[in-house]
Design a protein around this motif. Structure first.
Motif, PDB file in Angstrom:
ATOM      1  N   LYS A  93       0.547  -0.995  -0.397  1.00 26.64           N
ATOM      2  CA  LYS A  93      -0.011   0.213   0.334  1.00 26.64           C
ATOM      3  C   LYS A  93       0.931   0.859  -0.018  1.00 26.64           C
ATOM      4  N   SER A  94       2.618   1.364   0.331  1.00 24.40           N
ATOM      5  CA  SER A  94       2.699   2.759   0.769  1.00 24.40           C
ATOM      6  C   SER A  94       3.511   3.122  -0.915  1.00 24.40           C
ATOM      7  N   ASP A  95       4.350   1.658  -0.822  1.00 26.20           N
ATOM      8  CA  ASP A  95       4.844   1.553  -2.613  1.00 26.20           C
ATOM      9  C   ASP A  95       4.949   0.645  -2.690  1.00 26.20           C
ATOM     10  N   PRO A  96       3.998   0.489  -3.975  1.00 24.52           N
ATOM     11  CA  PRO A  96       3.783  -1.019  -5.300  1.00 24.52           C
ATOM     12  C   PRO A  96       5.053  -1.037  -6.015  1.00 24.52           C
ATOM     13  N   ASP A  97       6.241  -0.480  -5.535  1.00 22.32           N
ATOM     14  CA  ASP A  97       6.979  -0.818  -6.704  1.00 22.32           C
ATOM     15  C   ASP A  97       8.801  -1.519  -5.973  1.00 22.32           C
ATOM     16  N   LEU A  98       8.537  -1.231  -4.559  1.00 25.82           N
ATOM     17  CA  LEU A  98       9.382  -1.349  -4.057  1.00 25.82           C
ATOM     18  C   LEU A  98       9.410  -2.951  -3.434  1.00 25.82           C
ATOM     19  N   TRP A  99       8.135  -3.519  -3.058  1.00 28.19           N
ATOM     20  CA  TRP A  99       8.126  -4.580  -3.256  1.00 28.19           C
ATOM     21  C   TRP A  99       8.452  -5.751  -3.395  1.00 28.19           C
ATOM     22  N   PRO A 100       7.714  -6.031  -5.002  1.00 33.81           N
ATOM     23  CA  PRO A 100       8.188  -6.677  -6.204  1.00 33.81           C
ATOM     24  C   PRO A 100       9.356  -6.519  -6.111  1.00 33.81           C
ATOM     25  N   ALA A 101      10.238  -6.036  -6.101  1.00 32.54           N
ATOM     26  CA  ALA A 101      11.146  -5.100  -6.630  1.00 32.54           C
ATOM     27  C   ALA A 101      12.160  -6.440  -5.656  1.00 32.54           C
ATOM     28  N   LEU A 102      11.985  -5.833  -4.326  1.00 30.64           N
ATOM     29  CA  LEU A 102      12.722  -6.491  -3.329  1.00 30.64           C
ATOM     30  C   LEU A 102      12.258  -8.196  -2.772  1.00 30.64           C
ATOM     31  N   ALA A 103      11.154  -8.391  -3.942  1.00 31.80           N
ATOM     32  CA  ALA A 103      11.003 -10.008  -3.941  1.00 31.80           C
ATOM     33  C   ALA A 103      11.628 -10.799  -5.188  1.00 31.80           C
ATOM     34  N   ALA A 104      12.169 -10.038  -5.464  1.00 31.23           N
ATOM     35  CA  ALA A 104      12.258 -10.182  -7.150  1.00 31.23           C
ATOM     36  C   ALA A 104      14.429 -10.478  -6.535  1.00 31.23           C
ATOM     37  N   LEU A 105      14.874  -9.653  -5.857  1.00 26.34           N
ATOM     38  CA  LEU A 105      16.150 -10.651  -4.802  1.00 26.34           C
ATOM     39  C   LEU A 105      16.094 -11.784  -4.971  1.00 26.34           C
ATOM     40  N   PRO A 106      17.506 -12.253  -4.806  1.00 25.98           N
ATOM     41  CA  PRO A 106      18.101 -13.588  -4.419  1.00 25.98           C
ATOM     42  C   PRO A 106      17.456 -13.387  -3.198  1.00 25.98           C
TER      43      PRO A 106
END
Length: 178
Positions: A93-106
Motif C-alpha cells: 500500500k505504501s510503495d507498490p514498486d519497492l516490494w516486487p523489486a525486493l521479492a525479485a532479489l536472491p
C-alpha cells in the motif's frame, strides 16, 4: 576481583551518564538498573584483566538501545480511533514498486537487506542468522541495495492522472476591448 558493590560505586555515575545521553533523563534510571542487573549476572565470568568501565559502558549502551526499541514498539493510546484502515505493515500500500523489486532479489540479498535496513541489525548478527561471515552479510546487503537501485531506476515512473485544465478568458476592464 573486586566485590560487585565496589564496581557499582566506582562506575555507577559513568554508566548513568551514558544512559542519560542515549535515552534521556526520564528513562536513564531504567537503563542504569538493567545495565547493572545484566552486569551482576555476567560479572563472575569476566576476565580479571578486562577493562570494567568499558565493559559496563558497552552493556549500558546496549540496554539503552533495547529500551529505545521497546518504547518504539509500545502501543500509543489514542483518544479516537482513526477513520481509515492503517497501511502500516502493508508494504504494497505504501510503495507498490519497492516490494516486487525486493521479492525479485536472491534470498540471501533480500534477507540481508531486510535485516539490516528494515530492522537495523548489525552485519555480524545477520551473519549469524544467515550462516556466513560478517563480510558476506555486508556484501549481500550492499549487492541487494545496488540491485534495488538499478531496478527501481529502470522502472517507469508511476502514472499520475493529469489534471484537466479549464481555460477561461481573462477579465476585461470596462471601457477596453479584448
Amino acid at each position: 576481583m573486586k566485590p560487585f558493590e565496589q564496581i557499582v560505586a566506582v562506575h555507577g555515575a559513568t554508566v548513568l551518564r551514558v544512559c542519560r545521553a542515549v535515552v534521556g533523563p526520564s528513562d536513564a534510571d531504567d537503563a542504569w538498573s538493567e545495565t547493572f542487573l545484566a552486569a551482576l549476572r555476567a560479572y563472575p565470568a569476566l576476565d580479571v584483566e578486562a577493562n570494567v568501565e568499558a565493559w559496563l559502558v558497552t552493556i549500558a549502551h546496549r540496554k539503552a538501545i533495547d529500551l529505545i526499541r521497546a518504547r518504539g514498539r509500545a502501543p500509543i493510546p489514542l483518544e479516537t480511533l482513526p477513520e481509515s484502515i492503517s497501511t502500516i505493515g502493508l508494504p504494497e500500500k505504501s510503495d507498490p514498486d519497492l516490494w516486487p523489486a525486493l521479492a525479485a532479489l536472491p534470498p540471501k540479498q533480500r534477507q540481508a537487506v531486510a535485516y539490516h535496513y528494515l530492522t537495523g541489525l548489525p552485519h555480524r548478527d545477520i551473519a549469524d542468522i544467515l550462516g556466513g561471515t560478517t563480510d558476506a552479510a555486508r556484501r549481500a546487503a550492499a549487492d541487494g541495495i545496488k540491485a534495488l537501485r538499478l531496478r527501481l531506476a529502470a522502472a517507469p515512473p508511476p502514472e499520475r492522472p493529469t489534471p484537466e485544465l479549464t481555460l477561461r478568458p481573462a477579465p476585461v476592464a470596462e471601457g477596453t476591448s479584448p
